[in-house]
Design a protein around this motif. Structure first.
Motif, PDB file in Angstrom:
ATOM      1  N   GLY A 146       0.805  -1.211   0.000  1.00 20.07           N
ATOM      2  CA  GLY A 146       0.000   0.000   0.000  1.00 20.07           C
ATOM      3  C   GLY A 146       0.838   1.262   0.000  1.00 20.07           C
ATOM      4  N   PRO A 147       0.189   2.422  -0.111  1.00 19.65           N
ATOM      5  CA  PRO A 147       0.911   3.697  -0.037  1.00 19.65           C
ATOM      6  C   PRO A 147       1.654   3.802   1.289  1.00 19.65           C
ATOM      7  N   LEU A 148       2.876   4.299   1.234  1.00 28.09           N
ATOM      8  CA  LEU A 148       3.713   4.357   2.433  1.00 28.09           C
ATOM      9  C   LEU A 148       4.147   5.784   2.692  1.00 28.09           C
ATOM     10  N   GLN A 149       3.772   6.289   3.877  1.00 27.10           N
ATOM     11  CA  GLN A 149       4.167   7.636   4.270  1.00 27.10           C
ATOM     12  C   GLN A 149       5.561   7.598   4.889  1.00 27.10           C
ATOM     13  N   SER A 150       6.286   8.704   4.754  1.00 27.29           N
ATOM     14  CA  SER A 150       7.669   8.728   5.206  1.00 27.29           C
ATOM     15  C   SER A 150       7.799   8.549   6.712  1.00 27.29           C
ATOM     16  N   ASN A 151       6.757   8.919   7.466  1.00 25.68           N
ATOM     17  CA  ASN A 151       6.844   8.772   8.921  1.00 25.68           C
ATOM     18  C   ASN A 151       6.474   7.371   9.395  1.00 25.68           C
ATOM     19  N   LYS A 152       6.192   6.461   8.465  1.00 27.92           N
ATOM     20  CA  LYS A 152       5.826   5.090   8.833  1.00 27.92           C
ATOM     21  C   LYS A 152       6.741   4.053   8.188  1.00 27.92           C
ATOM     22  N   THR A 153       7.882   4.493   7.697  1.00 26.10           N
ATOM     23  CA  THR A 153       8.761   3.562   6.999  1.00 26.10           C
ATOM     24  C   THR A 153       9.501   2.615   7.946  1.00 26.10           C
ATOM     25  N   ARG A 154       9.808   3.061   9.164  1.00 20.77           N
ATOM     26  CA  ARG A 154      10.657   2.248  10.033  1.00 20.77           C
ATOM     27  C   ARG A 154      10.059   0.866  10.324  1.00 20.77           C
ATOM     28  N   PRO A 155       8.804   0.764  10.794  1.00 23.15           N
ATOM     29  CA  PRO A 155       8.296  -0.581  11.073  1.00 23.15           C
ATOM     30  C   PRO A 155       8.220  -1.461   9.832  1.00 23.15           C
ATOM     31  N   VAL A 156       7.963  -0.875   8.688  1.00 26.57           N
ATOM     32  CA  VAL A 156       7.937  -1.658   7.456  1.00 26.57           C
ATOM     33  C   VAL A 156       9.343  -2.160   7.127  1.00 26.57           C
ATOM     34  N   ALA A 157      10.336  -1.287   7.279  1.00 23.06           N
ATOM     35  CA  ALA A 157      11.723  -1.684   7.030  1.00 23.06           C
ATOM     36  C   ALA A 157      12.160  -2.799   7.975  1.00 23.06           C
ATOM     37  N   GLU A 158      11.588  -2.838   9.166  1.00 18.89           N
ATOM     38  CA  GLU A 158      11.996  -3.823  10.168  1.00 18.89           C
ATOM     39  C   GLU A 158      11.273  -5.162  10.031  1.00 18.89           C
ATOM     40  N   ILE A 159      10.082  -5.162   9.416  1.00 16.47           N
ATOM     41  CA  ILE A 159       9.259  -6.376   9.402  1.00 16.47           C
ATOM     42  C   ILE A 159       9.092  -6.971   8.006  1.00 16.47           C
ATOM     43  N   ARG A 198       8.880   7.201  -4.604  1.00 16.60           N
ATOM     44  CA  ARG A 198       9.673   8.405  -4.372  1.00 16.60           C
ATOM     45  C   ARG A 198      11.016   8.001  -3.787  1.00 16.60           C
ATOM     46  N   LEU A 199      12.048   8.742  -4.138  1.00 16.33           N
ATOM     47  CA  LEU A 199      13.377   8.441  -3.632  1.00 16.33           C
ATOM     48  C   LEU A 199      13.435   8.599  -2.116  1.00 16.33           C
ATOM     49  N   LYS A 200      12.718   9.577  -1.573  1.00 18.06           N
ATOM     50  CA  LYS A 200      12.735   9.796  -0.128  1.00 18.06           C
ATOM     51  C   LYS A 200      12.293   8.541   0.624  1.00 18.06           C
ATOM     52  N   ILE A 201      11.262   7.879   0.142  1.00 17.85           N
ATOM     53  CA  ILE A 201      10.773   6.667   0.802  1.00 17.85           C
ATOM     54  C   ILE A 201      11.838   5.585   0.740  1.00 17.85           C
ATOM     55  N   ARG A 261      16.558  -0.199   7.472  1.00 21.42           N
ATOM     56  CA  ARG A 261      16.584  -1.659   7.380  1.00 21.42           C
ATOM     57  C   ARG A 261      17.654  -2.198   8.327  1.00 21.42           C
ATOM     58  N   PRO A 262      17.270  -3.055   9.280  1.00 24.48           N
ATOM     59  CA  PRO A 262      18.258  -3.575  10.231  1.00 24.48           C
ATOM     60  C   PRO A 262      19.387  -4.328   9.529  1.00 24.48           C
ATOM     61  N   ALA A 263      20.593  -4.137  10.019  1.00 23.84           N
ATOM     62  CA  ALA A 263      21.774  -4.706   9.371  1.00 23.84           C
ATOM     63  C   ALA A 263      21.795  -6.225   9.420  1.00 23.84           C
ATOM     64  N   HIS A 264      21.101  -6.826  10.400  1.00 22.58           N
ATOM     65  CA  HIS A 264      21.137  -8.287  10.530  1.00 22.58           C
ATOM     66  C   HIS A 264      20.154  -8.980   9.589  1.00 22.58           C
ATOM     67  N   LEU A 265      19.307  -8.204   8.918  1.00 22.74           N
ATOM     68  CA  LEU A 265      18.327  -8.785   8.002  1.00 22.74           C
ATOM     69  C   LEU A 265      18.841  -8.729   6.567  1.00 22.74           C
ATOM     70  N   PRO A 266      18.343  -9.616   5.695  1.00 26.77           N
ATOM     71  CA  PRO A 266      18.711  -9.527   4.283  1.00 26.77           C
ATOM     72  C   PRO A 266      18.220  -8.208   3.698  1.00 26.77           C
ATOM     73  N   PRO A 267      18.761  -7.793   2.564  1.00 27.07           N
ATOM     74  CA  PRO A 267      18.264  -6.565   1.928  1.00 27.07           C
ATOM     75  C   PRO A 267      16.753  -6.635   1.700  1.00 27.07           C
ATOM     76  N   LEU A 268      16.108  -5.490   1.834  1.00 29.00           N
ATOM     77  CA  LEU A 268      14.669  -5.382   1.623  1.00 29.00           C
ATOM     78  C   LEU A 268      14.387  -5.349   0.125  1.00 29.00           C
ATOM     79  N   ASN A 269      13.541  -6.267  -0.341  1.00 26.34           N
ATOM     80  CA  ASN A 269      13.201  -6.334  -1.755  1.00 26.34           C
ATOM     81  C   ASN A 269      12.239  -5.215  -2.124  1.00 26.34           C
ATOM     82  N   ILE A 270      12.542  -4.500  -3.206  1.00 18.35           N
ATOM     83  CA  ILE A 270      11.794  -3.305  -3.587  1.00 18.35           C
ATOM     84  C   ILE A 270      11.243  -3.430  -5.001  1.00 18.35           C
ATOM     85  N   CYS A 271       9.966  -3.067  -5.158  1.00 21.74           N
ATOM     86  CA  CYS A 271       9.378  -2.821  -6.474  1.00 21.74           C
ATOM     87  C   CYS A 271       8.979  -1.350  -6.544  1.00 21.74           C
ATOM     88  N   LEU A 272       9.212  -0.742  -7.671  1.00 22.87           N
ATOM     89  CA  LEU A 272       8.797   0.640  -7.884  1.00 22.87           C
ATOM     90  C   LEU A 272       7.393   0.649  -8.467  1.00 22.87           C
TER      91      LEU A 272
END
Length: 233
Positions: free
Chosen positions: A80-93, A102-105, A113-124
């Motif tokens: 879904g749409p992701l606001q910049s102030n809500k990225t942290r929990p998404v990056a963690e889970i 957007r590049l900012k997101i 993204r926590p360093a102990h996790l694999p890279p976060l897979n991204i689709c634009l």
């Protein structure tokens, strides 16, 4: 067999048949079960039937379900749409985010993204139909955004996603998906190692698979019609 299990098997069979008819390998198309607004118990039923990847549209709902289902190794996709102030929990889970436009997101997801996790897979997400009401980068700005996201650490740029304007016309459906596939192929030709076309939902996944979808996002056909708060339908 539960109704969810039966519906899931029906969707998987439709995916297989459509892929084969298009001259593709059935396992070249992954099913993402879109579980937004449905309870964690519905995800558990689908998991028991063999489904492992689930898509959520709302950050708090993703957090709540991930907490309830910690005993299952669910692959979580945020779509879904992701606001910049809500990225942290998404990056963690999340394991995937399909809706970066957007590049900012992307920068915030990369930094958080926590360093102990694999890279976060991204689709634009691409606004393929040019709708004012839809999120997504416009096609003319996609190459620059893709190049910038591909350089960010802790992220893996995998591909593109779209939600075309709704239509029941198969030719219009296929035209939108063909346009996204062409953008995807252009980025590949420019040197980006993409492998994912996230396109097609319950009503138009046949057209999407015919045009090269590697992941279809299906909710209603598996879980049934959604009942939103305040909407008795």
């Amino acid at each position: 067999m539960s109704s969810i299990s039966s519906a899931l098997q029906g969707v998987l069979q439709q995916i297989r048949q459509t892929a084969l008819a298009a001259g593709r390998e059935p396992d070249s198309v992954q099913l993402l079960a879109v579980s937004k607004t449905f309870p964690a118990e519905a995800i558990r039923e689908a998991w028991a039937a063999g489904q492992t990847a689930f898509g959520e549209n709302y950050v708090q709902e993703l957090l709540d379900k991930a907490h309830i289902l910690t005993d299952l190794p669910v692959q979580w996709h945020f779509i879904g749409p992701l606001q910049s102030n809500k990225t942290r929990p998404v990056a963690e889970i999340a394991h995937w985010v399909h809706s970066v436009d957007r590049l900012k997101i992307a920068e915030r997801l990369s930094a958080q993204r926590p360093a102990h996790l694999p890279p976060l897979n991204i689709c634009l997400q691409v606004n393929i139909s040019g709708e004012d009401s839809k999120s997504g980068v416009v096609p003319s700005e996609l190459p620059a955004l893709a190049a910038a996201v591909a350089r960010l650490p802790r992220l893996a740029l995998r591909g593109l996603m779209c939600i075309p304007a709704p239509t029941t016309d198969p030719l219009q459906q296929q035209a939108a998906f063909a346009a996204l596939r062409e953008l995807y192929e252009q980025l590949q030709a420019n040197g980006l190692a993409l492998d994912t076309l996230s396109m097609g939902m319950s009503a138009d996944m046949v057209a999407a698979i015919r045009e090269g979808a590697t992941m279809v996002r299906v909710g209603t056909a598996i879980f049934g019609h959604r009942h939103y708060p305040g909407n008795p339908a």
